[in-house]
Write a protein that holds these residues in place. Structure first.
Motif, mmCIF file in Angstrom:
data_model
loop_
_atom_site.group_PDB
_atom_site.id
_atom_site.type_symbol
_atom_site.label_atom_id
_atom_site.label_comp_id
_atom_site.label_asym_id
_atom_site.label_seq_id
_atom_site.Cartn_x
_atom_site.Cartn_y
_atom_site.Cartn_z
ATOM 1 N N GLU A 135 43.713 19.870 4.685
ATOM 2 C CA GLU A 135 43.322 19.468 6.035
ATOM 3 C C GLU A 135 43.570 20.570 7.062
ATOM 4 O OE1 GLU A 135 41.834 16.644 7.186
ATOM 5 O OE2 GLU A 135 41.531 16.158 5.085
ATOM 6 N N VAL A 136 44.534 21.451 6.764
ATOM 7 C CA VAL A 136 44.852 22.519 7.711
ATOM 8 C C VAL A 136 43.666 23.456 7.911
ATOM 9 C CG1 VAL A 136 45.779 24.194 6.053
ATOM 10 C CG2 VAL A 136 46.725 24.111 8.366
ATOM 11 N N PHE A 137 42.706 23.428 6.996
ATOM 12 C CA PHE A 137 41.490 24.229 7.131
ATOM 13 C C PHE A 137 40.293 23.405 7.602
ATOM 14 C CE2 PHE A 137 43.561 26.881 3.662
ATOM 15 C CZ PHE A 137 43.998 27.852 4.545
ATOM 16 N N ARG A 138 40.502 22.099 7.769
ATOM 17 C CA ARG A 138 39.366 21.244 8.135
ATOM 18 C C ARG A 138 39.653 20.492 9.441
ATOM 19 N NH1 ARG A 138 37.973 17.181 4.566
ATOM 20 N NH2 ARG A 138 39.990 17.141 3.519
ATOM 21 N N THR A 139 39.935 19.205 9.357
ATOM 22 C CA THR A 139 40.059 18.404 10.579
ATOM 23 C C THR A 139 41.226 18.839 11.457
ATOM 24 O OG1 THR A 139 41.330 16.744 9.336
ATOM 25 C CG2 THR A 139 38.957 16.378 9.574
ATOM 26 N N LEU A 140 42.344 19.227 10.836
ATOM 27 C CA LEU A 140 43.483 19.682 11.636
ATOM 28 C C LEU A 140 43.144 20.973 12.369
ATOM 29 C CD1 LEU A 140 46.433 18.970 9.151
ATOM 30 C CD2 LEU A 140 45.816 17.662 11.195
ATOM 31 N N ALA A 141 42.410 21.858 11.697
ATOM 32 C CA ALA A 141 41.997 23.109 12.329
ATOM 33 C C ALA A 141 41.048 22.833 13.490
ATOM 34 C CB ALA A 141 41.328 24.017 11.304
ATOM 35 N N ALA A 177 39.741 32.561 16.304
ATOM 36 C CA ALA A 177 40.523 33.769 16.019
ATOM 37 C C ALA A 177 42.016 33.516 16.225
ATOM 38 C CB ALA A 177 40.052 34.914 16.912
ATOM 39 N N LEU A 178 42.373 32.778 17.270
ATOM 40 C CA LEU A 178 43.778 32.448 17.506
ATOM 41 C C LEU A 178 44.350 31.619 16.360
ATOM 42 C CD1 LEU A 178 43.857 31.566 21.324
ATOM 43 C CD2 LEU A 178 45.230 33.334 20.188
ATOM 44 N N TYR A 179 43.577 30.647 15.913
ATOM 45 C CA TYR A 179 44.046 29.795 14.819
ATOM 46 C C TYR A 179 44.218 30.612 13.539
ATOM 47 C CZ TYR A 179 44.561 25.649 11.909
ATOM 48 O OH TYR A 179 45.043 24.697 11.045
ATOM 49 N N ALA A 206 51.193 38.328 21.479
ATOM 50 C CA ALA A 206 50.321 39.494 21.649
ATOM 51 C C ALA A 206 48.860 39.115 21.419
ATOM 52 C CB ALA A 206 50.739 40.604 20.687
ATOM 53 N N VAL A 207 48.609 38.297 20.399
ATOM 54 C CA VAL A 207 47.243 37.850 20.126
ATOM 55 C C VAL A 207 46.749 36.956 21.260
ATOM 56 C CG1 VAL A 207 45.770 36.594 18.514
ATOM 57 C CG2 VAL A 207 47.642 37.994 17.643
#
Length: 229
Positions: free
Chosen positions: A156-162, A189-191, A217-218
């Motif tokens: 999920e960290v790459f889908r709905t959570l992201a 990009a931040l994520y 910094a980012v």
């Protein structure tokens, strides 16, 4: 009638899976990843070992636990248990906060002072719950990042959570005058940078203060107001 029966079985299966993940999460937090066995998870969840393995191996279950924790952190429902032990710095035996010269909620460090604007502070605050969780459970977080490399699934960290967190980041960026297209790209990009910092933190001697500074910094780069071409 048949569809109701199928729905009942589906709901029952989801409830069982949720109970297994809850049991595994408690054991991982209490004993760590390596000391927790599939058999122990099955016993705690009151199911068979085969039922636990139907979800996946231990790495897959750890990833599922982190998906749950991250989701709870994002919606504000996570209640942290006491950490297994005091978090130590990777360089020695001092507590991480004392060794790093910067509390995780701080906006500057002794080695690289960098004041943050209100928007930068807000963006950092969106990430702080996750950094705090990783810091409180550093060994478990290292095992999680290793499992993420091994497990060929779609967490999920790459889908709905992201998508949820990127949406919040994008809204904050547009609030300071950044165009929607740039804000959307910067949010992604931040994520991605945040995930990269977590992986680097887990794999190297990077300290919590250094991880926070790297993220700041980012954020500072992406909060520069861009004029449309």
């Amino acid at each position: 009638m048949v569809s109701e029966h199928v729905q009942f079985r589906t709901d029952k299966r989801r409830q069982t899976e949720a109970r297994i993940i809850s049991a595994a999460a408690d054991l991982f937090l209490e004993h760590g990843y390596r000391a927790t066995t599939i058999r122990a998870v099955a016993k705690a969840a009151e199911v068979s070992v085969g039922r636990v393995m139907a979800i996946g191996d231990k790495g897959s279950i750890l990833v599922a636990c982190f998906d749950r924790w991250i989701g709870q952190l994002q919606d504000g429902t996570y209640t942290p248990p006491p950490p297994r032990r005091a978090t130590l710095s990777k360089a020695g035996s001092e507590p991480a906060e004392a060794a790093g010269a910067t509390s995780i909620g701080g906006t500057t460090s002794a080695t690289n002072p960098r004041p943050a604007s209100a928007v930068q502070r807000h963006l950092l605050d969106l990430f702080l719950p996750f950094l705090e969780f990783f810091a409180a459970h550093e060994d478990l977080s290292r095992d999680y990042t290793a499992a993420m490399v091994r497990v060929k699934e779609d967490p999920e960290v790459f889908r709905t959570l992201a998508e949820d967190l990127q949406g919040r980041l994008g809204d904050s960026l547009t609030s300071i005058g950044i165009g929607e297209d740039h804000a959307r790209a910067s949010a992604v990009a931040l994520y991605d940078s945040y995930l990269g910092i977590l992986f680097r933190w887990a794999a190297t001697s990077m300290t919590l203060a250094e991880a926070t500074d790297a993220l700041l910094a980012v954020i500072a780069f992406h909060t520069r107001v861009r004029n449309p071409l």
